[in-house]
Design an enzyme around this catalytic site. Structure first.
Site, PDB file in Angstrom:
ATOM      1  N   HIS A   1      -3.779  17.446  14.767  1.00 42.70           N
ATOM      2  CA  HIS A   1      -2.819  18.545  14.827  1.00 42.70           C
ATOM      3  C   HIS A   1      -3.478  19.907  14.744  1.00 42.70           C
ATOM      4  CE1 HIS A   1       0.264  15.439  14.142  1.00 42.70           C
ATOM      5  NE2 HIS A   1       1.101  16.317  14.640  1.00 42.70           N
ATOM      6  N   GLY A   2      -4.618  20.011  14.128  1.00 42.36           N
ATOM      7  CA  GLY A   2      -5.262  21.314  14.058  1.00 42.36           C
ATOM      8  C   GLY A   2      -6.562  21.271  13.285  1.00 42.36           C
TER       9      GLY A   2
END
Length: 460
Positions: free
Chosen positions: A324-325
């Site tokens: 996700h990041g």
């Protein structure tokens, strides 16, 4: 180009429908027209990286052809590694450099590379196809079909993640075959429903919460604001579920049934149930291409299989967070969900059965609490939100909860959007058509009066 923009809704989409309709009687034109539309869509949103997308498609397809010719699995292994390396360069290089600098203090300079739109999603599409081709499960396919699998505009930017076996054979089929009207109407219902989720629910919650999280990034929150910030998972749900429903609806307009991505996840009664309902296509990818290979690998003795099984479960969720990041807050979010899933699995095996209501409440609280970490951007900002929960909001500010309470109740009480859409379109309904027209008009007015909010998952 955003699905919730005038440029898309009033220009690109009508033009795309007309062009697809004109090409439909000619089989040789169907896929080229959709490929051209998809590349135009991607190029509008991210012009500098359109060549990267084209090169990615061409390079992976050539790797598949070379494998078919020489039968050397190492060709596909190298292609998969190259895909992951490209994703790592753009998405994780600065994160790695920053942490390396903290460790050894060498003064490394960040690369500050722009993140290509949708790279996390089209990389996973490449990996699914190449992995299955290597295992003998996927067929060799033509370049146009493969290009459309990777770049098909409804799903190219943020999913749903569709396996080649789910969509590839649908490309090039006649869109306006007998019975197309019901599919078309179902697609419109999905699109309008997704826009309502995004614009009327997700964006309205975002306008309330964004200033609060901006304040949390700098210091403690005013009394009561943290209780609003705690519901950010509801905003994320409506934002991403709305996007997914629009994508599914668009796919139907162009003759392609994309997989569902959400199944009323905020109604889940345990964490395993939650992850079978939330971002289902990502979890299917992680289950089949990450978790199962780790479980089946002979790493530990057979008597320690349970240790390996639960370790694989935890590692999979940590990687889910990192996907996700590139920040430690996402790693923490994934780790906490991994621990929650492992605890849930152990409890279901060895613990007493919990009442469904209690299971739902515990699950809901875990989702809300970890959602703060997901949204905050840093552990420090998340801590400011959690500190603020120690003080109850003033009674006079309770009215601010209404834009959150009503969508939350809807997410908890209503069935999944695909179930609602199926019921609404079971038979022709003039009244529903009128309501959809009114809803579209209201949505266009709302878009004109407010700033357009980007979809959250465009960042990933």
């Amino acid at each position: 180009m955003l699905f919730n923009s005038y440029a898309f809704l009033l220009v690109f989409l009508p033009v795309a429908i007309v062009l697809a309709r004109m090409a439909d009687p000619y089989p040789a034109l169907r896929m080229p027209v959709l490929i051209g539309l998809s590349l135009a869509f991607y190029g509008y949103g991210d012009p500098p990286f359109l060549l990267l997308l084209i090169a990615s498609i061409t390079g992976n397809w050539l790797a598949a052809r070379l494998f078919a010719r020489f039968k050397v699995k190492g060709i596909l292994t190298c292609a998969i590694i190259a895909n992951l390396a490209l994703l790592g360069l753009f998405k994780y290089a600065d994160f790695a450099v920053a942490n390396l600098d903290l460790l050894i203090g060498h003064g490394f300079q960040p690369l500050q590379l722009a993140l290509p739109l949708g790279i996390s999603f089209f990389t996973f599409h490449h990996i699914m196809y190449l992995t299955d081709l290597r295992a003998g499960k996927a067929p060799l396919t033509a370049l146009d079909r493969y290009a459309l699998y990777i770049a098909f505009f409804p799903q190219a930017i943020a999913g749903p993640l569709a396996r080649w076996s789910e969509v590839m054979e649908q490309f090039g089929q006649r869109i306006y075959a007998p019975g197309w009207q019901q599919r078309f109407f179902l697609g419109i219902v999905f699109i309008v429903g997704g826009l309502i989720e995004k614009i009327m629910f997700g964006d309205r919650i975002a306008r309330l919460l964004d200033p609060i999280y901006a304040q949390a990034a700098t210091g403690p929150l005013p009394a009561g604001d943290a209780w609003l910030a705690a519901f950010v998972s509801v905003q994320i749900f409506y934002d991403f579920a709305g996007y997914s429903d629009i994508a599914i609806g668009l796919g139907l307009l162009f003759g392609v049934r994309l997989p569902f991505n959400f199944d009323a996840p905020l109604r889940a009664t345990n964490m395993q149930d939650f992850w079978q309902r939330w971002h289902m296509t990502l979890m299917a990818f992680l289950r089949d291409y990450v978790f199962r290979p780790m479980v089946n690998a002979r790493v530990l003795p057979r008597r320690l299989f349970a240790v390996q099984y639960f370790a694989a479960m935890l590692i999979t969720m940590v990687l889910c967070g990192l996907w996700h990041g590139a920040s430690w807050s996402f790693v923490l979010w994934g780790t906490l969900h991994g621990v929650a899933v492992v605890v849930c699995a152990l409890w279901r095996r060895f613990g007493p059965r919990l009442p469904a209501v209690l299971g739902w409440l515990l699950t809901f609280l875990v989702v809300l609490g970890t959602g703060v970490i997901f949204r905050a951007g840093s552990v420090e900002a998340a801590w400011h939100v959690f500190q603020g929960l120690a003080s109850l909001p003033p009674v006079e500010r309770g009215v601010r909860l209404l834009p959150i309470v009503i969508p939350t109740l809807a997410a908890v009480l209503l069935p999944a959007s695909q179930d609602v859409a199926a019921r609404l379109t079971r038979r022709p309904n003039v009244g529903l058509a009128v309501l959809l027209g009114v809803a579209v008009l209201a949505l266009l007015i709302e878009l004109g009066e407010r700033d357009v909010h980007e979809f959250i998952y465009f960042k990933f």
